[in-house]
Scaffold this active site. Structure first.
Site, PDB file in Angstrom:
ATOM      1  N   ALA A   1      -6.738   2.368  -3.341  1.00 27.11           N
ATOM      2  CA  ALA A   1      -6.356   3.706  -3.814  1.00 27.11           C
ATOM      3  C   ALA A   1      -7.320   4.727  -3.194  1.00 27.11           C
ATOM      4  O   ALA A   1      -7.947   5.536  -3.891  1.00 27.11           O
ATOM      5  CB  ALA A   1      -6.364   3.763  -5.344  1.00 27.11           C
ATOM      6  N   LEU A   2      -7.437   4.646  -1.889  1.00 26.62           N
ATOM      7  CA  LEU A   2      -8.482   5.380  -1.178  1.00 26.62           C
ATOM      8  C   LEU A   2      -8.270   6.893  -1.256  1.00 26.62           C
ATOM      9  O   LEU A   2      -7.190   7.395  -0.980  1.00 26.62           O
ATOM     10  CB  LEU A   2      -8.507   4.941   0.296  1.00 26.62           C
ATOM     11  CG  LEU A   2      -8.757   3.447   0.522  1.00 26.62           C
ATOM     12  CD1 LEU A   2      -8.730   3.123   2.005  1.00 26.62           C
ATOM     13  CD2 LEU A   2     -10.064   2.991  -0.112  1.00 26.62           C
TER      14      LEU A   2
ATOM     15  N   HIS B   1     -13.813   7.919  -0.758  1.00 32.12           N
ATOM     16  CA  HIS B   1     -13.917   6.702   0.067  1.00 32.12           C
ATOM     17  C   HIS B   1     -13.962   7.083   1.549  1.00 32.12           C
ATOM     18  O   HIS B   1     -14.688   6.476   2.335  1.00 32.12           O
ATOM     19  CB  HIS B   1     -12.696   5.794  -0.127  1.00 32.12           C
ATOM     20  CG  HIS B   1     -12.524   5.275  -1.516  1.00 32.12           C
ATOM     21  ND1 HIS B   1     -11.470   5.633  -2.314  1.00 32.12           N
ATOM     22  CD2 HIS B   1     -13.262   4.397  -2.229  1.00 32.12           C
ATOM     23  CE1 HIS B   1     -11.565   5.009  -3.475  1.00 32.12           C
ATOM     24  NE2 HIS B   1     -12.639   4.259  -3.455  1.00 32.12           N
TER      25      HIS B   1
ATOM     26  N   GLY C   1     -20.916   5.022  -3.116  1.00 27.23           N
ATOM     27  CA  GLY C   1     -20.962   6.406  -3.570  1.00 27.23           C
ATOM     28  C   GLY C   1     -21.998   6.600  -4.673  1.00 27.23           C
ATOM     29  O   GLY C   1     -22.171   5.739  -5.535  1.00 27.23           O
TER      30      GLY C   1
ATOM     31  N   GLN D   1     -24.025   1.620 -10.776  1.00 23.89           N
ATOM     32  CA  GLN D   1     -23.618   0.551  -9.852  1.00 23.89           C
ATOM     33  C   GLN D   1     -24.505   0.565  -8.599  1.00 23.89           C
ATOM     34  O   GLN D   1     -25.003  -0.468  -8.155  1.00 23.89           O
ATOM     35  CB  GLN D   1     -22.152   0.743  -9.472  1.00 23.89           C
ATOM     36  CG  GLN D   1     -21.701  -0.117  -8.304  1.00 23.89           C
ATOM     37  CD  GLN D   1     -20.199  -0.048  -8.074  1.00 23.89           C
ATOM     38  OE1 GLN D   1     -19.442  -0.692  -8.767  1.00 23.89           O
ATOM     39  NE2 GLN D   1     -19.769   0.706  -7.083  1.00 23.89           N
TER      40      GLN D   1
ATOM     41  N   ARG E   1      -9.151   6.913 -10.633  1.00 23.26           N
ATOM     42  CA  ARG E   1      -8.583   7.001 -11.983  1.00 23.26           C
ATOM     43  C   ARG E   1      -8.123   8.418 -12.335  1.00 23.26           C
ATOM     44  O   ARG E   1      -7.468   8.598 -13.362  1.00 23.26           O
ATOM     45  CB  ARG E   1      -9.595   6.495 -13.015  1.00 23.26           C
ATOM     46  CG  ARG E   1      -9.804   4.981 -12.959  1.00 23.26           C
ATOM     47  CD  ARG E   1     -10.619   4.470 -14.142  1.00 23.26           C
ATOM     48  NE  ARG E   1     -10.600   3.027 -14.223  1.00 23.26           N
ATOM     49  CZ  ARG E   1     -11.551   2.221 -13.744  1.00 23.26           C
ATOM     50  NH1 ARG E   1     -12.595   2.728 -13.113  1.00 23.26           N
ATOM     51  NH2 ARG E   1     -11.448   0.912 -13.875  1.00 23.26           N
TER      52      ARG E   1
HETATM   53  O1  PAF Z   1     -16.967   0.791  -6.751  1.00 22.41           O
HETATM   54  C1  PAF Z   1     -16.006   0.009  -6.617  1.00 22.41           C
HETATM   55  O2  PAF Z   1     -14.928   0.389  -6.172  1.00 22.41           O
HETATM   56  C2  PAF Z   1     -16.169  -1.455  -7.015  1.00 22.41           C
HETATM   57  O3  PAF Z   1     -16.962  -1.579  -8.141  1.00 22.41           O
HETATM   58  C3  PAF Z   1     -16.691  -2.347  -5.872  1.00 22.41           C
HETATM   59  C4  PAF Z   1     -18.095  -1.947  -5.463  1.00 22.41           C
HETATM   60  C5  PAF Z   1     -15.762  -2.248  -4.693  1.00 22.41           C
HETATM   61  C6  PAF Z   1     -16.734  -3.808  -6.335  1.00 22.41           C
HETATM   62  O4  PAF Z   1     -15.487  -4.281  -6.706  1.00 22.41           O
END
Ligand code: PAF
Length: 276
Positions: free
Chosen positions: A31-32, A36, A147, A153, A187
């Protein structure tokens, strides 16, 4: 551009690379969007080849979360990658990435992985670590692009690289926003027009915080209290200021702290943050 769906195809692609080539990896769940794309552009600028992985990773979703509903737009995603100049897309099936029922899992540091997002989303970061380590081992990139929007994360994945002595460098990339200030996220498509207006309370609060910090206010209590005056409809999960180890800090310092905010608008959870 090649579209690789099996590990064997990925290995063949890797074999075709020349020894001194550098390889950048942009891990995604598809879903770029423009966020991204900015990661991809950075990787393309900095490396001989860029691989984008597209995999909606089941182990990072809780049982009541949106795994089934998560947008899947592979064809469109591949077009975007091709236009930008990506060398290969790696889009495996679940059975390719998870070959056994009961696999080894990874735990994030206790102080980082079970607070904030990790508190609201139990075992989320265990799943992220598991899939990202698999991707790193399969693809063996020199650089991996993430990001800053997913701040927790990013900080946990930096620890994965440090703690496991992984031979690659993580490159943090700035959050990309729509013209109205909302941080881009796959989302956001869940938001109705009315909900989107409410969601803007989040970037407004962070903007206010940034302005106050730049004007010399360095009390977390004061910064949060002032910023919270912008929030009236978003159902906040947390709004806090921490250092890069995710320890709450009372006096944020430039280049050492982040404000983390997450909340719900209708059924959609939104995350955002400010890197001081
Ligand atoms: O940030 C995301 O889209 C996901 O958490 C990742 C890093 C691709 C891992 O599935």
């Amino acid at each position: 551009m090649q579209v690789l769906t099996t590990i064997q195809e990925l290995k063949d692609f890797k074999k075709s690379l020349i020894h001194q080539d550098t390889l950048g990896l942009v891990p995604t769940m598809g879903a770029l969007h423009k966020g991204h794309q900015s990661l991809m552009q950075k990787s393309i600028q900095q490396n001989t080849h860029t691989i984008v992985s597209i995999f909606v990773n089941p182990t990072q979703f809780g049982p009541t979360e949106d795994f089934n509903k998560y947008p899947r737009t592979l064809e469109k995603d591949c077009e975007i990658c091709q236009k930008l100049g990506v060398s290969a897309v790696f889009a495996p099936q679940i059975t390719e990435m998870y070959q056994k029922e009961d696999e080894i899992t990874l735990n994030p540091p206790k102080s980082m992985g079970y607070v904030f997002e990790g508190f609201v989303r139990e075992n989320h970061f265990n799943g992220v670590l598991q899939v990202v380590l698999k991707l790193f081992n399969l693809i063996q990139p020199h650089f991996a692009y993430f990001g800053q929007k997913d701040a927790q994360q990013l900080l946990i994945l930096k620890r994965l690289v440090q703690d496991m002595f992984l031979p690659l460098t993580i490159i943090p990339c700035e959050t990309i926003r729509d013209a109205d200030g909302l941080a881009l996220s796959s989302r956001n498509i869940y938001l109705s027009e009315e909900e989107r207006t409410i969601a803007l309370e989040i970037p407004k609060a962070l903007q206010k915080m940034e302005t106050l910090f730049k004007q010399g206010c360095n009390s977390s209590k004061e910064l949060i209290a002032q910023a919270k005056t912008c929030i009236s409809h978003v159902e906040l999960d947390y709004f806090t200021i921490t250092d890069y180890n995710l320890h709450i800090t009372s006096t944020p310092k430039h280049n050492e702290a982040i404000a983390l905010i997450a909340g719900k608008v209708g059924k959609t959870r939104l995350l955002d943050n400010l890197w001081f």
